[in-house]
Motif scaffolding. Structure first.
Motif, PDB file in Angstrom:
ATOM      1  N   LEU A 128       0.836  -1.196   0.000  1.00  0.00           N
ATOM      2  CA  LEU A 128       0.000   0.000   0.000  1.00  0.00           C
ATOM      3  C   LEU A 128       0.876   1.252   0.000  1.00  0.00           C
ATOM      4  CD1 LEU A 128      -2.693  -1.068   2.636  1.00  0.00           C
ATOM      5  CD2 LEU A 128      -2.681  -1.452   0.156  1.00  0.00           C
ATOM      6  N   GLY A 129       0.400   2.299  -0.643  1.00  0.00           N
ATOM      7  CA  GLY A 129       1.180   3.529  -0.763  1.00  0.00           C
ATOM      8  C   GLY A 129       1.310   4.278   0.550  1.00  0.00           C
ATOM      9  N   GLY A 160       4.131   7.705  -2.188  1.00  0.00           N
ATOM     10  CA  GLY A 160       3.419   6.446  -2.410  1.00  0.00           C
ATOM     11  C   GLY A 160       4.316   5.231  -2.345  1.00  0.00           C
ATOM     12  N   ALA A 161       5.314   5.255  -1.471  1.00  0.00           N
ATOM     13  CA  ALA A 161       6.224   4.117  -1.351  1.00  0.00           C
ATOM     14  C   ALA A 161       5.431   2.864  -0.973  1.00  0.00           C
ATOM     15  CB  ALA A 161       7.287   4.413  -0.303  1.00  0.00           C
ATOM     16  N   ALA A 162       5.748   1.762  -1.623  1.00  0.00           N
ATOM     17  CA  ALA A 162       4.967   0.533  -1.450  1.00  0.00           C
ATOM     18  C   ALA A 162       5.391  -0.233  -0.210  1.00  0.00           C
ATOM     19  CB  ALA A 162       5.098  -0.338  -2.696  1.00  0.00           C
ATOM     20  N   VAL A 163       5.294   0.412   0.932  1.00  0.00           N
ATOM     21  CA  VAL A 163       5.716  -0.208   2.191  1.00  0.00           C
ATOM     22  C   VAL A 163       4.552  -0.329   3.173  1.00  0.00           C
ATOM     23  CG1 VAL A 163       8.115   0.548   1.976  1.00  0.00           C
ATOM     24  CG2 VAL A 163       6.452   2.056   3.058  1.00  0.00           C
ATOM     25  N   GLY A 164       3.367   0.069   2.760  1.00  0.00           N
ATOM     26  CA  GLY A 164       2.213  -0.012   3.636  1.00  0.00           C
ATOM     27  C   GLY A 164       1.570  -1.384   3.614  1.00  0.00           C
ATOM     28  N   ASN A 165       0.894  -1.736   4.694  1.00  0.00           N
ATOM     29  CA  ASN A 165       0.173  -3.002   4.755  1.00  0.00           C
ATOM     30  C   ASN A 165      -1.024  -2.849   5.677  1.00  0.00           C
ATOM     31  OD1 ASN A 165       0.998  -4.033   7.623  1.00  0.00           O
ATOM     32  ND2 ASN A 165       2.936  -3.435   6.653  1.00  0.00           N
ATOM     33  N   ILE A 183      -6.488  -2.789  10.968  1.00  0.00           N
ATOM     34  CA  ILE A 183      -5.179  -2.314  11.401  1.00  0.00           C
ATOM     35  C   ILE A 183      -4.308  -2.065  10.179  1.00  0.00           C
ATOM     36  CG2 ILE A 183      -3.095  -2.906  12.712  1.00  0.00           C
ATOM     37  CD1 ILE A 183      -4.795  -4.657  14.489  1.00  0.00           C
ATOM     38  N   ASP A 184      -3.576  -0.963  10.177  1.00  0.00           N
ATOM     39  CA  ASP A 184      -2.653  -0.697   9.071  1.00  0.00           C
ATOM     40  C   ASP A 184      -1.582   0.289   9.507  1.00  0.00           C
ATOM     41  OD1 ASP A 184      -3.189   2.161   8.280  1.00  0.00           O
ATOM     42  OD2 ASP A 184      -5.212   1.389   8.009  1.00  0.00           O
ATOM     43  N   ASN A 185      -0.661   0.549   8.600  1.00  0.00           N
ATOM     44  CA  ASN A 185       0.357   1.569   8.849  1.00  0.00           C
ATOM     45  C   ASN A 185       0.358   2.615   7.746  1.00  0.00           C
ATOM     46  OD1 ASN A 185       1.464   0.185   6.705  1.00  0.00           O
ATOM     47  ND2 ASN A 185       3.503  -0.024   7.593  1.00  0.00           N
ATOM     48  N   ALA A 186      -0.746   2.675   6.990  1.00  0.00           N
ATOM     49  CA  ALA A 186      -0.776   3.549   5.818  1.00  0.00           C
ATOM     50  C   ALA A 186      -1.886   4.586   5.825  1.00  0.00           C
ATOM     51  CB  ALA A 186      -0.895   2.707   4.541  1.00  0.00           C
ATOM     52  N   SER A 187      -2.825   4.511   6.761  1.00  0.00           N
ATOM     53  CA  SER A 187      -3.943   5.446   6.726  1.00  0.00           C
ATOM     54  C   SER A 187      -3.698   6.702   7.563  1.00  0.00           C
ATOM     55  CB  SER A 187      -5.229   4.762   7.208  1.00  0.00           C
ATOM     56  OG  SER A 187      -5.122   4.377   8.571  1.00  0.00           O
ATOM     57  N   GLN A 188      -2.608   6.733   8.314  1.00  0.00           N
ATOM     58  CA  GLN A 188      -2.315   7.914   9.122  1.00  0.00           C
ATOM     59  C   GLN A 188      -1.885   9.074   8.230  1.00  0.00           C
ATOM     60  OE1 GLN A 188      -3.001   7.658  12.318  1.00  0.00           O
ATOM     61  NE2 GLN A 188      -3.402   5.470  12.131  1.00  0.00           N
ATOM     62  N   ALA A 189      -2.085  10.285   8.702  1.00  0.00           N
ATOM     63  CA  ALA A 189      -1.770  11.472   7.902  1.00  0.00           C
ATOM     64  C   ALA A 189      -0.271  11.643   7.715  1.00  0.00           C
ATOM     65  CB  ALA A 189      -2.362  12.723   8.556  1.00  0.00           C
ATOM     66  N   SER A 195      -1.224   0.580  13.641  1.00  0.00           N
ATOM     67  CA  SER A 195      -2.229   0.851  14.677  1.00  0.00           C
ATOM     68  C   SER A 195      -3.610   0.701  14.054  1.00  0.00           C
ATOM     69  CB  SER A 195      -2.046   2.270  15.230  1.00  0.00           C
ATOM     70  OG  SER A 195      -2.229   3.229  14.207  1.00  0.00           O
ATOM     71  N   LEU A 196      -4.626   0.962  14.850  1.00  0.00           N
ATOM     72  CA  LEU A 196      -5.982   0.929  14.305  1.00  0.00           C
ATOM     73  C   LEU A 196      -6.099   1.898  13.138  1.00  0.00           C
ATOM     74  CD1 LEU A 196      -8.225   0.852  17.513  1.00  0.00           C
ATOM     75  CD2 LEU A 196      -7.785  -1.020  15.927  1.00  0.00           C
ATOM     76  N   SER A 197      -6.761   1.471  12.081  1.00  0.00           N
ATOM     77  CA  SER A 197      -6.954   2.334  10.923  1.00  0.00           C
ATOM     78  C   SER A 197      -7.783   3.552  11.310  1.00  0.00           C
ATOM     79  CB  SER A 197      -7.673   1.571   9.807  1.00  0.00           C
ATOM     80  OG  SER A 197      -6.972   0.393   9.455  1.00  0.00           O
ATOM     81  N   THR A 198      -7.548   4.646  10.618  1.00  0.00           N
ATOM     82  CA  THR A 198      -8.323   5.852  10.902  1.00  0.00           C
ATOM     83  C   THR A 198      -9.801   5.649  10.621  1.00  0.00           C
ATOM     84  OG1 THR A 198      -7.831   6.677   8.677  1.00  0.00           O
ATOM     85  CG2 THR A 198      -6.356   7.358  10.450  1.00  0.00           C
ATOM     86  N   PHE A 199     -10.129   4.685   9.778  1.00  0.00           N
ATOM     87  CA  PHE A 199     -11.527   4.403   9.436  1.00  0.00           C
ATOM     88  C   PHE A 199     -12.058   3.171  10.163  1.00  0.00           C
ATOM     89  CE2 PHE A 199      -8.557   2.835   6.240  1.00  0.00           C
ATOM     90  CZ  PHE A 199      -8.786   1.466   6.282  1.00  0.00           C
TER      91      PHE A 199
END
Length: 265
Positions: free
Chosen positions: A127-128, A162-167, A197-203, A216-220
């Protein structure tokens, strides 16, 4: 090169056909946004803007095609300074994808009513995620840390776009019941108990040297979701008790339904 398999099954557990178990798995690639909402992908390695001011407050345009454009240089790099920032885009950017799987049990409990319970899971990969490649390492932070402590001290921030390091991961218990239209009523309800849970939805990323700490918990994330819907068929028109002998009134007023939808989170 992207292989996206999907498979599913359905099996009747009982001889009366009233209990069915279903399961499925699929891999889905996400659409690639080549611009990421920016101009980084649409311009060359260097870009420059020019401004021209009219000498008579806009009466005459300062540049005309008849006289040609003033000399410009598009390929000369900017002068690098400590205030100069930059962006980085992975040339071999892998495509983000989601894996989804589900398993549920459905039972016809009579009176045109169905009860269903199941598990749904998803996993996102590549994920980006935007973060600063020129961030000062936490071990160097202190009263004396500054520009010289950056990995590239001659420039400012370098944003990895958009580095592809998110999950991400998502797991949910879903329960649903439905009563099909019987008489004049039909209704259905659904409840979902889930965690995302993800590491990509934070601002923003706090520490790009330890991206796992961003998990952490997703923002959504929405732990509980309850929804209920009711439909009522008005008893008007052909086949009903009111205005059932045809005519304009029956045609206009017949066939209407009232619906109510409510949800709680």
């Amino acid at each position: 090169k992207n292989f996206a398999p999907r498979a599913g099954f359905a099996y009747t557990l009982t001889g009366d056909g009233r209990t069915v178990v279903r399961g499925a798995y699929g891999l889905f690639y996400l659409a690639v946004n080549t611009t990421q909402g920016r101009t980084d992908f649409t311009t060359g390695p260097w870009s420059r803007s020019y401004s021209y001011t009219s000498l008579d407050n806009g009466v005459t345009f300062p540049v005309t095609l008849r006289n040609g454009l003033p000399p410009m240089s598009f390929n000369d790099p900017f002068t690098i300074s400590l205030l100069t920032g930059g962006s980085w885009i992975d040339r071999d950017h892998p495509t983000a994808y989601m894996q989804q799987w589900t398993f549920n049990l459905q039972r016809d409990i009579g009176a045109d009513t169905v009860l269903e319970a199941g598990y749904v899971g998803t996993k996102g990969t590549h994920l980006g995620l935007d973060y600063d490649l020129n961030q000062i390492h936490p071990s160097l932070l202190g009263p004396n840390s500054g520009q010289s402590s950056r990995p590239y001290p001659t420039v400012g921030g370098i944003t990895a776009i958009g580095a592809a390091v998110g999950n991400s991961t998502y797991h949910a218990l879903q329960v649903r019941f439905e009563r099909r239209m019987t008489g004049s009523f039909s209704y259905q309800g659904a409840y979902t108990y889930s965690k995302s849970i993800d590491n990509a939805s934070q601002a923003s990323v706090q520490n790009n040297y330890n991206l796992s700490a961003e998990r952490s918990l997703s923002t959504f994330d929405m732990k509980h979701n309850l929804a209920f819907g009711l439909t009522y068929q008005l008893p008007v028109g052909k086949g009903h008790s009111v205005l059932n002998h045809g005519g304009v009134a029956g045609a206009v007023l017949g066939g209407w339904k009232l619906g109510v939808i409510s949800s709680a989170r």
